[in-house]
Design a protein around this motif. Structure first.
Motif, PDB file in Angstrom:
ATOM      1  N   MET A 225       0.830  -1.214   0.000  1.00 29.63           N
ATOM      2  CA  MET A 225       0.000   0.000   0.000  1.00 29.63           C
ATOM      3  C   MET A 225       0.865   1.265   0.000  1.00 29.63           C
ATOM      4  O   MET A 225       0.566   2.221  -0.699  1.00 29.63           O
ATOM      5  N   GLN A 226       1.948   1.234   0.787  1.00 31.19           N
ATOM      6  CA  GLN A 226       2.810   2.418   0.861  1.00 31.19           C
ATOM      7  C   GLN A 226       3.351   2.814  -0.498  1.00 31.19           C
ATOM      8  O   GLN A 226       3.529   3.978  -0.801  1.00 31.19           O
ATOM      9  N   LYS A 227       3.630   1.813  -1.328  1.00 30.60           N
ATOM     10  CA  LYS A 227       4.213   2.100  -2.647  1.00 30.60           C
ATOM     11  C   LYS A 227       3.193   1.931  -3.762  1.00 30.60           C
ATOM     12  O   LYS A 227       3.529   2.006  -4.935  1.00 30.60           O
ATOM     13  N   ASN A 228       1.940   1.642  -3.345  1.00 26.10           N
ATOM     14  CA  ASN A 228       0.874   1.482  -4.322  1.00 26.10           C
ATOM     15  C   ASN A 228       1.173   0.390  -5.354  1.00 26.10           C
ATOM     16  O   ASN A 228       0.928   0.554  -6.541  1.00 26.10           O
ATOM     17  N   ILE A 229       1.724  -0.712  -4.901  1.00 30.85           N
ATOM     18  CA  ILE A 229       2.010  -1.839  -5.797  1.00 30.85           C
ATOM     19  C   ILE A 229       0.788  -2.765  -5.793  1.00 30.85           C
ATOM     20  O   ILE A 229       0.372  -3.213  -4.724  1.00 30.85           O
ATOM     21  N   PRO A 230       0.201  -3.054  -6.947  1.00 26.09           N
ATOM     22  CA  PRO A 230      -0.948  -3.962  -6.959  1.00 26.09           C
ATOM     23  C   PRO A 230      -0.556  -5.381  -6.540  1.00 26.09           C
ATOM     24  O   PRO A 230       0.494  -5.886  -6.959  1.00 26.09           O
ATOM     25  N   LEU A 231      -1.398  -5.985  -5.707  1.00 27.61           N
ATOM     26  CA  LEU A 231      -1.197  -7.379  -5.293  1.00 27.61           C
ATOM     27  C   LEU A 231      -2.326  -8.200  -5.907  1.00 27.61           C
ATOM     28  O   LEU A 231      -3.453  -7.719  -5.984  1.00 27.61           O
ATOM     29  N   VAL A 232      -2.010  -9.411  -6.336  1.00 27.65           N
ATOM     30  CA  VAL A 232      -3.074 -10.288  -6.820  1.00 27.65           C
ATOM     31  C   VAL A 232      -2.957 -11.611  -6.083  1.00 27.65           C
ATOM     32  O   VAL A 232      -1.887 -12.217  -6.055  1.00 27.65           O
ATOM     33  N   VAL A 233      -4.054 -12.047  -5.454  1.00 25.32           N
ATOM     34  CA  VAL A 233      -4.073 -13.352  -4.791  1.00 25.32           C
ATOM     35  C   VAL A 233      -4.742 -14.325  -5.746  1.00 25.32           C
ATOM     36  O   VAL A 233      -5.884 -14.103  -6.160  1.00 25.32           O
ATOM     37  N   LYS A 234      -4.037 -15.367  -6.172  1.00 24.43           N
ATOM     38  CA  LYS A 234      -4.596 -16.279  -7.169  1.00 24.43           C
ATOM     39  C   LYS A 234      -4.089 -17.699  -6.966  1.00 24.43           C
ATOM     40  O   LYS A 234      -3.188 -17.931  -6.148  1.00 24.43           O
ATOM     41  N   SER A 235      -4.642 -18.629  -7.745  1.00 23.38           N
ATOM     42  CA  SER A 235      -4.320 -20.032  -7.540  1.00 23.38           C
ATOM     43  C   SER A 235      -3.246 -20.533  -8.504  1.00 23.38           C
ATOM     44  O   SER A 235      -3.258 -20.207  -9.685  1.00 23.38           O
ATOM     45  N   THR A 236      -2.354 -21.364  -7.956  1.00 23.77           N
ATOM     46  CA  THR A 236      -1.364 -22.060  -8.787  1.00 23.77           C
ATOM     47  C   THR A 236      -2.050 -23.134  -9.626  1.00 23.77           C
ATOM     48  O   THR A 236      -1.558 -23.516 -10.676  1.00 23.77           O
ATOM     49  N   PHE A 237      -3.200 -23.586  -9.122  1.00 24.78           N
ATOM     50  CA  PHE A 237      -3.837 -24.774  -9.692  1.00 24.78           C
ATOM     51  C   PHE A 237      -4.910 -24.459 -10.736  1.00 24.78           C
ATOM     52  O   PHE A 237      -5.598 -25.352 -11.190  1.00 24.78           O
ATOM     53  N   SER A 238      -5.099 -23.177 -11.054  1.00 24.80           N
ATOM     54  CA  SER A 238      -6.111 -22.841 -12.063  1.00 24.80           C
ATOM     55  C   SER A 238      -5.661 -21.593 -12.812  1.00 24.80           C
ATOM     56  O   SER A 238      -4.632 -21.000 -12.481  1.00 24.80           O
ATOM     57  N   ASP A 239      -6.468 -21.217 -13.807  1.00 27.60           N
ATOM     58  CA  ASP A 239      -6.165 -19.990 -14.542  1.00 27.60           C
ATOM     59  C   ASP A 239      -7.106 -18.866 -14.133  1.00 27.60           C
ATOM     60  O   ASP A 239      -7.214 -17.864 -14.836  1.00 27.60           O
ATOM     61  N   ALA A 240      -7.814 -19.048 -13.022  1.00 30.41           N
ATOM     62  CA  ALA A 240      -8.744 -18.003 -12.559  1.00 30.41           C
ATOM     63  C   ALA A 240      -7.968 -16.702 -12.338  1.00 30.41           C
ATOM     64  O   ALA A 240      -6.800 -16.746 -11.932  1.00 30.41           O
ATOM     65  N   PRO A 241      -8.603 -15.556 -12.612  1.00 29.68           N
ATOM     66  CA  PRO A 241      -7.867 -14.287 -12.537  1.00 29.68           C
ATOM     67  C   PRO A 241      -7.460 -13.871 -11.122  1.00 29.68           C
ATOM     68  O   PRO A 241      -6.552 -13.062 -10.951  1.00 29.68           O
ATOM     69  N   GLY A 242      -8.141 -14.417 -10.088  1.00 29.89           N
ATOM     70  CA  GLY A 242      -7.767 -14.080  -8.720  1.00 29.89           C
ATOM     71  C   GLY A 242      -8.391 -12.781  -8.245  1.00 29.89           C
ATOM     72  O   GLY A 242      -9.249 -12.204  -8.907  1.00 29.89           O
ATOM     73  N   THR A 243      -7.936 -12.336  -7.082  1.00 27.64           N
ATOM     74  CA  THR A 243      -8.452 -11.095  -6.490  1.00 27.64           C
ATOM     75  C   THR A 243      -7.370 -10.026  -6.546  1.00 27.64           C
ATOM     76  O   THR A 243      -6.263 -10.226  -6.044  1.00 27.64           O
ATOM     77  N   LEU A 244      -7.727  -8.907  -7.143  1.00 24.73           N
ATOM     78  CA  LEU A 244      -6.783  -7.790  -7.244  1.00 24.73           C
ATOM     79  C   LEU A 244      -6.930  -6.898  -6.013  1.00 24.73           C
ATOM     80  O   LEU A 244      -8.038  -6.475  -5.672  1.00 24.73           O
ATOM     81  N   ILE A 245      -5.798  -6.616  -5.356  1.00 20.95           N
ATOM     82  CA  ILE A 245      -5.812  -5.715  -4.194  1.00 20.95           C
ATOM     83  C   ILE A 245      -5.128  -4.418  -4.601  1.00 20.95           C
ATOM     84  O   ILE A 245      -3.942  -4.409  -4.943  1.00 20.95           O
ATOM     85  N   THR A 246      -5.891  -3.342  -4.598  1.00 20.51           N
ATOM     86  CA  THR A 246      -5.306  -2.036  -4.953  1.00 20.51           C
ATOM     87  C   THR A 246      -5.907  -0.981  -4.025  1.00 20.51           C
ATOM     88  O   THR A 246      -6.616  -1.324  -3.089  1.00 20.51           O
ATOM     89  N   ASN A 247      -5.694   0.287  -4.346  1.00 22.56           N
ATOM     90  CA  ASN A 247      -6.343   1.291  -3.497  1.00 22.56           C
ATOM     91  C   ASN A 247      -7.714   1.691  -4.025  1.00 22.56           C
ATOM     92  O   ASN A 247      -8.400   2.477  -3.423  1.00 22.56           O
ATOM     93  N   ILE A 248      -8.101   1.156  -5.164  1.00 23.35           N
ATOM     94  CA  ILE A 248      -9.444   1.436  -5.655  1.00 23.35           C
ATOM     95  C   ILE A 248     -10.198   0.115  -5.695  1.00 23.35           C
ATOM     96  O   ILE A 248      -9.899  -0.737  -6.517  1.00 23.35           O
ATOM     97  N   ALA A 249     -11.145  -0.028  -4.775  1.00 21.01           N
ATOM     98  CA  ALA A 249     -11.937  -1.260  -4.805  1.00 21.01           C
ATOM     99  C   ALA A 249     -13.114  -1.049  -5.728  1.00 21.01           C
ATOM    100  O   ALA A 249     -13.403   0.065  -6.157  1.00 21.01           O
ATOM    101  N   LYS A 250     -13.782  -2.120  -6.024  1.00 20.20           N
ATOM    102  CA  LYS A 250     -15.055  -2.070  -6.733  1.00 20.20           C
ATOM    103  C   LYS A 250     -15.001  -1.335  -8.049  1.00 20.20           C
ATOM    104  O   LYS A 250     -15.747  -0.430  -8.339  1.00 20.20           O
ATOM    105  N   GLU A 251     -14.057  -1.651  -8.852  1.00 18.53           N
ATOM    106  CA  GLU A 251     -14.039  -1.087 -10.185  1.00 18.53           C
ATOM    107  C   GLU A 251     -13.954  -2.260 -11.147  1.00 18.53           C
ATOM    108  O   GLU A 251     -13.182  -3.189 -10.922  1.00 18.53           O
TER     109      GLU A 251
END
Ligand code: ASP
Ligand code: MG
Length: 406
Positions: A225-251
């Protein structure tokens, strides 16, 4: 150079088959034009031979009470093994992978063994490897003090390593690979229609993590958050896009706002004891201060604190209850203990200044006849203390009430 940090958790590096999946994720990043930096956790979960919990178990059988420094030396081994093996897997596929410890990777910490804080992260060595087209495979969880002592960053700290490396390398993204498709609106073992979130804000995910959701280490989020680097939590076992963590939610992906929900997720913490301390007029005016001072001096952290003229109420983790009760009684306080409680929290950046959120919250619980033992709220969360036997019902009813199932 477009840098991406890819962190793989214990289940993602546990066997040759899954390490092949990791290889594919790294190859894909390269195909997309990224210079990947790989970070790994120790292999497998408790019971697996080189999992962190197994190593702790081995150490504990040899020592009566192991010193924090010695414990770090053995915990270090889990990520060492994992990074060597992962680098080997990448090399076998033709990549020039180079295994690095946390210290080699420039992660300098204080000397708080078992829970060290990162003081600085010097990316020089990694950058030089990337410039040569090499793939650094770095031990997560590890740090090194300025004078060369091995430290670890606290349990679950590989996420923190990935984030700190991402921040110091100014990475385009930090991917946190795990065995689920992303961050969910609730624990799917309790709520069977819990959903994967497309995106969530740094603040919300920190709250979820602090309130019990085992999604990502909150310190990793704070660093990103301090450096505004996007984080993505996703699975090794699938190609699902995962959850993007940024400072703008719900877009959504087009940048248009999607239907705004008041709540983002529901989470819970169990193993909680509520303590009430009775105060009367004969007591010194600083009696309540002394209660908290007694607990602080014993290193017991308190939560859900209410201070009233005749009574103080708070919660602590059940593991400390006996010690806390004994200390307070010794100081002459009359106390009441309520065991087997759980804290259930609804988190959502969208609840800020929305009227009626508390009313809906209470309604959901009372309709299901769930006793409300205490509540606390902030701009972006509401928490309630309930009997532990009601935790499932409370999570389910709140998840439904706040429209998270739809
Ligand atoms: N292996 C370490 C642990 O189990 C670090 C991590 O997995 O993130 O806590
Ligand atoms: Mg983890």
């Amino acid at each position: 150079m477009r840098i991406i940090v890819q962190k793989f958790g214990g289940t993602s590096v546990a066997s040759p088959e899954v390490r092949e999946l990791v290889l594919r994720k790294v190859e894909r990043a390269r195909d997309q034009g990224f210079s990947p930096v790989v970070v790994v956790s120790a292999m497998g979960r408790q019971g697996a031979p080189y999992a962190t919990d197994t190593l702790i178990g081995i150490a504990r059988t040899a020592y009566k009470g192991i010193a924090a420094r010695e414990l770090d030396q053995i915990m270090y081994c889990g990520e060492m093994i994992s990074a060597v093996v992962m680098a080997g897997t990448l090399q076998a596929a033709g990549m020039e992978a180079v295994m690095l410890t946390g210290g080699h990777a420039g992660i300098i910490t204080d000397a708080t063994f078992n829970n060290a804080r990162i003081l600085k992260c010097d990316p020089t060595r990694i950058i030089s490897l990337l410039k040569q087209g090499k793939v650094p495979v770095i031990c997560g969880f590890q740090g090194m003090t300025g004078d060369g002592e091995f430290t670890t960053l606290g349990r679950g700290g590989s996420d923190t390593s990935a984030s700190a490396l991402g921040a110091s390398l100014n990475a385009e993204m930090v991917e946190i690979y795990t065995d689920v498709d992303g961050i969910m609106t609730a624990d799917p073992r309790i709520v069977n229609d819990a959903k994967i979130l497309d995106c969530i804000s740094y603040g919300e995910v920190c709250q979820l993590a602090h309130q019990g959701a085992k999604v990502i280490h909150p310190r990793a989020v704070e660093i990103a958050m301090q450096k505004n680097i996007p984080l993505v939590v996703k699975s090794t076992f699938s190609d699902a896009p995962g959850t993007l963590i940024t400072n703008i939610a719900k877009e959504d992906t087009d940048g248009a706002a999607v239907i705004d929900k008041v709540a983002t997720g529901v989470t819970y913490l169990t193993n909680i004891v509520q303590i009430k301390v009775h105060l009367d007029e004969t007591m010194a005016s600083d009696a309540s201060f002394k209660v908290f001072k007694t607990l602080a001096d014993s290193d017991i952290s308190v939560d859900l604190i209410n201070v009233h003229p005749g009574q103080i109420m708070f919660t602590i983790n059940a593991d400390h209850a006996e010690r806390a009760a004994a200390k307070l009684k010794r100081q002459g306080y009359e106390i009441e203990l309520l065991e087997n409680c759980a804290k259930v929290s609804v988190v959502g950046g969208g609840m800020r200044e929305v009227p009626g959120v508390m009313a809906s919250f209470i309604e959901a619980l009372s309709c299901n006849k769930i006793a409300i033992l205490q509540t606390v709220d902030s701009h972006t969360s509401i928490s309630v203390l309930v009997p532990q036997s009601d935790v499932g019902a409370a999570v389910k009813s709140l998840h439904e009430k706040f429209g998270l199932s739809t």
